[in-house]
Design an enzyme around this catalytic site. Structure first.
Site, PDB file in Angstrom:
ATOM      1  N   ASP A 163       0.836  -1.199   0.000  1.00  0.00           N
ATOM      2  CA  ASP A 163       0.000   0.000   0.000  1.00  0.00           C
ATOM      3  C   ASP A 163       0.878   1.259   0.000  1.00  0.00           C
ATOM      4  OD1 ASP A 163      -2.792   0.998   0.339  1.00  0.00           O
ATOM      5  OD2 ASP A 163      -1.952   1.910   2.152  1.00  0.00           O
TER       6      ASP A 163
ATOM      7  N   GLU B 168       1.759  -0.696  -5.061  1.00  0.00           N
ATOM      8  CA  GLU B 168       0.790   0.340  -5.373  1.00  0.00           C
ATOM      9  C   GLU B 168       1.564   1.646  -5.365  1.00  0.00           C
ATOM     10  OE1 GLU B 168      -3.078   2.838  -3.914  1.00  0.00           O
ATOM     11  OE2 GLU B 168      -1.425   2.391  -2.589  1.00  0.00           O
TER      12      GLU B 168
HETATM   13  C1  NOJ Z   1      -4.471   2.837  -1.047  1.00  0.00           C
HETATM   14  C2  NOJ Z   1      -5.609   1.926  -0.748  1.00  0.00           C
HETATM   15  O1  NOJ Z   1      -5.897   1.177  -1.904  1.00  0.00           O
HETATM   16  C3  NOJ Z   1      -6.744   2.805  -0.304  1.00  0.00           C
HETATM   17  O2  NOJ Z   1      -7.951   2.096  -0.225  1.00  0.00           O
HETATM   18  C4  NOJ Z   1      -6.367   3.438   1.000  1.00  0.00           C
HETATM   19  O3  NOJ Z   1      -7.365   4.346   1.385  1.00  0.00           O
HETATM   20  C5  NOJ Z   1      -5.050   4.193   0.891  1.00  0.00           C
HETATM   21  N1  NOJ Z   1      -4.051   3.459   0.171  1.00  0.00           N
HETATM   22  C6  NOJ Z   1      -4.494   4.518   2.258  1.00  0.00           C
HETATM   23  O4  NOJ Z   1      -4.028   3.365   2.885  1.00  0.00           O
END
Ligand code: NOJ
Length: 510
Positions: A194, A255
């Site tokens: 993340d 991500e």
């Molecule tokens: C990316 C995640 O996919 C999202 O759902 C989240 O709100 C943010 N990162 C913060 O962790």
């Protein structure tokens, strides 16, 4: 190019609290997911990515983690997680879990200790505490700083309940290596990281010069003080090194919202992560020239570091692509055949195999995404793509739960349940199953290269060797198909008969 299962894997994203509820409390869980493993194996995907399952106050759907080494009781127990991993593996499905290193929950013992220990304490060094805030904004809206009772401020790039960790601190680095080990020892096949682009901040915390209307997307600048800083890469090199001790089959997916495919490629250099989501593809509109340019630049940048390309159309943070492309189901079905014919791997988001559209009319009182509150009720947020799945039956809860789903499902989903589509060979569910089966059986798909064919400007046509041609018509008029031996699969029911209708795609054997 060396093999590796992830190089052409199709990975299905399970947004756990909306997938299937096995306990009747209206929230999806591990018991529910376990019961659906035959469905997922039958769909033909290679692996699952499960969104955060850790104990969490759920200020941001579990992306606010209070304990990285346990399972939230609403989802199950550690024993349930172990059983799920075993059973998924027996079905031939690998399992990737979400790791959230940029921030913890404000209920995490470290943040509580930091609050209790007070200004100037070593515990405050685990996070980013300052006497004065700067002008940074939360991604969800509002300032990125909140004040604690003793007067100091702490940084949170997301919700106030998600304090950012200080990745310049050796304790933070050691802790996450240990957390990775914890889950690798339990048999997970990898991690989705993340906010991989956010871990390192410029220690001077310079103002961004933003007006107070807010930052939503990372601004296009090469030296941003909190996104995509070069220092993130040494963290990921140490993670790769750790994973290597478990064999070459454990993988990381980043991500990382960054400015260009070249910047993305830096995350997947040979000694860093294995793959990264391709958000340029996800963000690209339904436009042949622009899609072609994203495909070419992605493949070129990633192959330069010997990483496979990946493709994604939807996830739990964006408007579902049936709605986003503006063309309804036909465009979404055509987009699937485009995506699955491209070189590399692909990510599917739960419910896209049912052709679900964004739920745009959720009543305001049920909205849960922190974006809704933090934006002062100007942005509704992401709940519309997170509505619990319809499995069966003629009315909500559509087999998702025996209780009341945590977000209401639209009544018209009766026609889109898994059970309703099961007996309809023209359904989107069967299109996904057929596409995944053909993709697996035919050697032309997956890792490798592509060659573009001559085509009208609003058409994408390319060859994969040996002997497959994918044609997608993004224009308003039918186009003639190139010479071929047979149609392997068409996004619209029936034989296309030499012509490809607008908003449709085919795989040809040629
Ligand atoms: C990316 C995640 O996919 C999202 O759902 C989240 O709100 C943010 N990162 C913060 O962790």
């Amino acid at each position: 190019m060396t093999g590796g299962w992830w190089r052409d894997a199709v990975i299905y994203q399970v947004y756990l609290r909306s997938f299937a509820d096995g306990t009747g409390d209206g929230v999806g869980d591990l018991a529910g997911l376990r019961g659906k493993l035959p469905y997922l194996a039958g769909l033909g995907v290679d692996a699952l990515w499960i969104t955060p399952w850790y104990p969490s106050p759920m200020a941001d759907g579990g992306y606010d983690v209070a304990d990285y080494r346990d399972i939230d009781p609403r989802f199950g127990t550690l024993a349930d997680a172990g059983a799920l991993l075993d059973e998924a593996h027996r079905h031939g499905l690998r399992v990737i879990v979400d790791i959230v290193p940029n921030h913890t929950s404000d209920r995490h013992p470290w943040f509580r200790a930091a609050l209790a220990a007070g200004p100037g304490s070593p515990e405050r060094e685990w996070y980013v505490f300052r006497d004065e805030p700067n002008d940074w904004r939360s991604v969800f809206g509002g300032p990125a700083w909140s004040r604690v009772p003793d007067g100091q401020w702490y940084l949170h790039l997301f919700d106030a309940a998600q304090p950012d960790l200080n990745w310049d601190h050796p304790d933070v680095r050691a802790e996450f290596l240990d957390v990775l080990r914890f889950w690798l020892d339990r048999g997970v096949d990898g991690f989705r990281i993340d906010v991989a682009h956010g871990l390192i901040k410029d220690p001077a915390l310079p103002d961004l010069g933003l007006d107070h209307e807010g930052l939503v997307e990372p601004p296009d600048r090469s030296d941003h003080p909190h996104w995509d800083r070069p220092g993130v890469h040494e963290i990921f090199r140490s993670w790769r090194e750790l994973a290597r001790h478990y064999g070459e089959d454990r993988v990381f997916v980043a991500e990382a919202w960054v400015d260009s495919p070249q910047r993305l490629a830096r995350y997947v250099r040979p000694d860093e992560l294995h793959t990264a989501f391709n958000f340029d593809f996800l963000r690209c509109p339904w436009d042949a020239a622009r899609l072609r340019s994203v495909i070419d630049s992605s493949v070129a940048a990633l192959s330069a570091v010997d990483a496979p390309a990946t493709w994604v159309l939807s996830n739990h943070d964006v408007t579902r692509h049936v709605t986003r492309y503006g063309g309804g189901l036909p465009r979404a079905r055509a987009a699937l055949l485009l995506m699955l014919a491209l070189p590399g791997g692909a990510y599917l988001y739960q419910g896209e195999e049912l052709g679900l559209a964004e739920v745009e009319d959720l009543p305001e009182e049920v909205l849960q995404d922190p974006t809704w509150e933090r934006s002062g009720h100007t942005r509704r947020g992401r709940d519309g793509c997170r509505v619990p799945l319809p499995w069966s039956g003629a009315a909500p809860p559509f087999g998702f739960s025996t209780g009341t789903p945590w977000l209401p499902q639209p009544a018209h989903w009766a026609e889109q349940t898994v059970a309703a589509q099961e007996n309809d060979p023209d359904s989107t569910l069967w299109l996904y199953r057929d596409a995944l089966r053909i993709r697996k059986e035919h050697p032309a798909f997956g890792d490798g290269g592509l060659s573009w064919m001559d085509s009208p400007p609003e058409v994408l046509a390319f060859r994969r060797e040996p002997g497959v041609v994918c044609v997608v018509n993004l224009g308003p008029v039918p186009v003639a198909l190139p010479p071929h031996r047979k149609v392997l699969l068409a996004s619209e029911p029936g034989d296309p008969g030499g012509e490809l209708a607008p908003d449709s795609a085919v795989w040809l054997s040629a």
